[in-house]
Design a protein around this motif. Structure first.
Motif, PDB file in Angstrom:
ATOM      1  N   ARG A 160       0.865  -1.144   0.203  1.00  0.00           N
ATOM      2  CA  ARG A 160       0.191  -0.028  -0.033  1.00  0.00           C
ATOM      3  C   ARG A 160       0.898   1.310  -0.209  1.00  0.00           C
ATOM      4  NH1 ARG A 160      -3.032  -3.060   4.521  1.00  0.00           N
ATOM      5  NH2 ARG A 160      -4.778  -3.928   3.667  1.00  0.00           N
ATOM      6  N   THR A 165      -2.752  -0.796  -3.913  1.00  0.00           N
ATOM      7  CA  THR A 165      -3.949  -1.103  -3.006  1.00  0.00           C
ATOM      8  C   THR A 165      -4.469  -2.404  -3.478  1.00  0.00           C
ATOM      9  OG1 THR A 165      -5.349   0.303  -3.938  1.00  0.00           O
ATOM     10  CG2 THR A 165      -4.098   0.929  -2.224  1.00  0.00           C
ATOM     11  N   GLN A 297      -6.650   4.159   4.369  1.00  0.00           N
ATOM     12  CA  GLN A 297      -5.555   3.560   3.716  1.00  0.00           C
ATOM     13  C   GLN A 297      -4.909   4.201   2.498  1.00  0.00           C
ATOM     14  OE1 GLN A 297      -3.314   0.655   5.144  1.00  0.00           O
ATOM     15  NE2 GLN A 297      -4.438   1.801   6.624  1.00  0.00           N
TER      16      GLN A 297
END
Length: 447
Positions: A160, A165, A297
């Motif tokens: 990430r 991702t 994230q």
């Protein structure tokens, strides 16, 4: 991270880039929720005591995931994103090594902690007899493999941080697809599998994360992030780069778990039906956390890369764009259940007392869910900027309000609605304080 990928993170329009990075995490939410539901279903077929044992272990499993994926994982993603944003691939490779060392040590600490202290913790939470035995059978297997959970989440965080991702999400989705049927087979003894009872759910959990760690590890091995011989030298500066975000963020994870435990204890004073209604209501709140986590994230990556490249103004715009998206999602959910609470509560119970408690919770707390969404998103954005102190203090303020206000409500013999009001106030203070902290902090200054 290739030059084209870095350029996209630094120059492409913010909203579509953010949504593209968040999309795999949103897909993963579906499968992780399916694991929780399926384990609860199959363990429930064993009886009430194993189901109670599963509930006793849940706070520690939540802490394991939050520290390895969200807290220390965020520290790793942030450090790698800032290194790559600055064009320093060698530092990013070295950070991979240091992140894995932290994962192994932390995983072993979790194993020793739970094996040695688990019985006392579960007793403190009210476990006894068969429920306590079930909790120990489950947790001893699951936490015996805590290192695999830490390594899988660390490898996912490395990817990430590099702007990828999709691969970690697919690896964890594949692990979920293995976990669900394997857990059922081991719990109930289907086909050639032994009937392990609740311990089977713990073993399936570890097998799934073990497979995810192999998949993501192989991908890193074939990427520019695979450490070279000279990158394996351990240096204090690289540990500090990860830990200055990861350790403080771990405090936030611990606060979240303590808050959940304290609230459960406070609501439990109002009786079983009140506790059941609260549990149904808060389950919806917990389902929103992974949604905000997926956006968060993506924020770690984008904010970290832009901070590393010396673009703090764009990093701030990214942070508040993500916060607006998370708040909007939570607003839609909160407004719906506040107006029509039985749409949700009625899925789980027909008991009038449970319906009343759950509906009251959603009417009082639901309208303030946007503060929760914005708070979680900006917390992760602050990880990307390596500025997490104030967001963590905002979580501390929420914990103080919950404990202090809850105890006052009980001392005054206030109704259950008053305690729900305290919960709502804590969410508002947490979210608004985080918004203020991020807006007021100068991300252009060295951290």
């Amino acid at each position: 991270m290739t030059g084209a990928k870095a350029k996209a993170l630094l120059e492409a329009p913010i909203l579509p880039t953010l949504l593209r990075l968040a999309a795999p995490g949103l897909l993963l939410v579906v499968f992780q929720s399916a694991i929780s539901i399926s384990d609860t279903h199959f363990v429930g077929r064993l009886g009430t005591e194993p189901l109670a044992g599963l509930a006793l272990v849940f706070p520690l499993v939540m802490l394991l995931q939050m520290t390895s994926a969200g807290a220390m994982g965020g520290g790793i993603s942030s450090a790698i994103a800032r290194a790559l944003g600055a064009g320093d691939t060698a530092r990013a490779r070295a950070l991979v090594v240091h992140g894995v060392v932290i994962a192994v040590v932390a995983g072993l600490v979790f194993t020793v902690f739970v094996v040695v202290l688990g019985r006392g913790i579960y007793r403190l939470l009210g476990g006894e007899g068969a429920a306590l035995a079930a909790a120990l059978a489950y947790s001893n297997v699951l936490f015996g493999g805590a290192v695999l959970v830490w390594i899988a989440n660390t490898f996912a965080s490395v990817l990430r941080g590099s702007g990828n991702t999709l691969v970690p999400a697919l690896a964890l989705v594949a692990a979920s697809l293995v976990h669900i049927p394997l857990s059922a087979a081991l719990i109930l003894g289907w086909g050639p599998f032994p009937q392990m009872g609740i311990a089977g759910a713990g073993l399936a959990y570890i097998v799934g994360f073990g497979l995810a760690s192999v998949g993501t590890g192989l991908y890193i091995w074939r990427s520019p992030l695979w450490p070279l011989r000279e990158d394996w030298k351990l240096v204090g500066r690289q540990f500090r780069e990860i830990l200055r975000v990861g350790l403080i963020s771990s405090v936030s994870a611990l606060q979240t778990v303590v808050t959940a435990v304290v609230l459960t204890g406070l609501v439990g004073r109002f009786g079983t039906a009140a506790l059941a209604g609260y549990g149904v209501g808060v389950r919806l709140e917990l389902l929103q956390v992974p949604l905000a986590f997926a956006i968060g994230q993506a924020l770690v990556i984008l904010v970290g890369t832009n901070i590393g490249a010396g673009r703090p103004e764009r990093a701030k715009r990214i942070a508040f764009t993500g916060a607006a998206i998370a708040a909007g999602i939570c607003l839609a959910i909160g407004a719906t259940v506040a107006l029509f609470p039985r749409l949700w509560v009625g899925l789980f119970s027909a008991d009038p007392a449970v319906l009343e408690s759950g509906a009251a919770y959603l009417r009082i707390v639901g309208p303030f869910y946007p503060f929760m969404g914005a708070g979680i998103a900006l917390y992760f954005a602050s990880q990307g900027a390596a500025r997490v102190a104030w967001p963590v203090l905002a979580g501390t303020a929420r914990l103080v309000i919950v404990i202090g206000g809850g105890l006052i409500a009980l001392a005054l013999a206030a109704p259950l609605a008053a305690l729900y009001g305290v919960i709502a106030l804590g969410i508002v203070v947490w979210g608004s304080s985080t918004i203020w902290a991020v807006r007021a902090t100068d991300w252009a200054r060295p951290s």
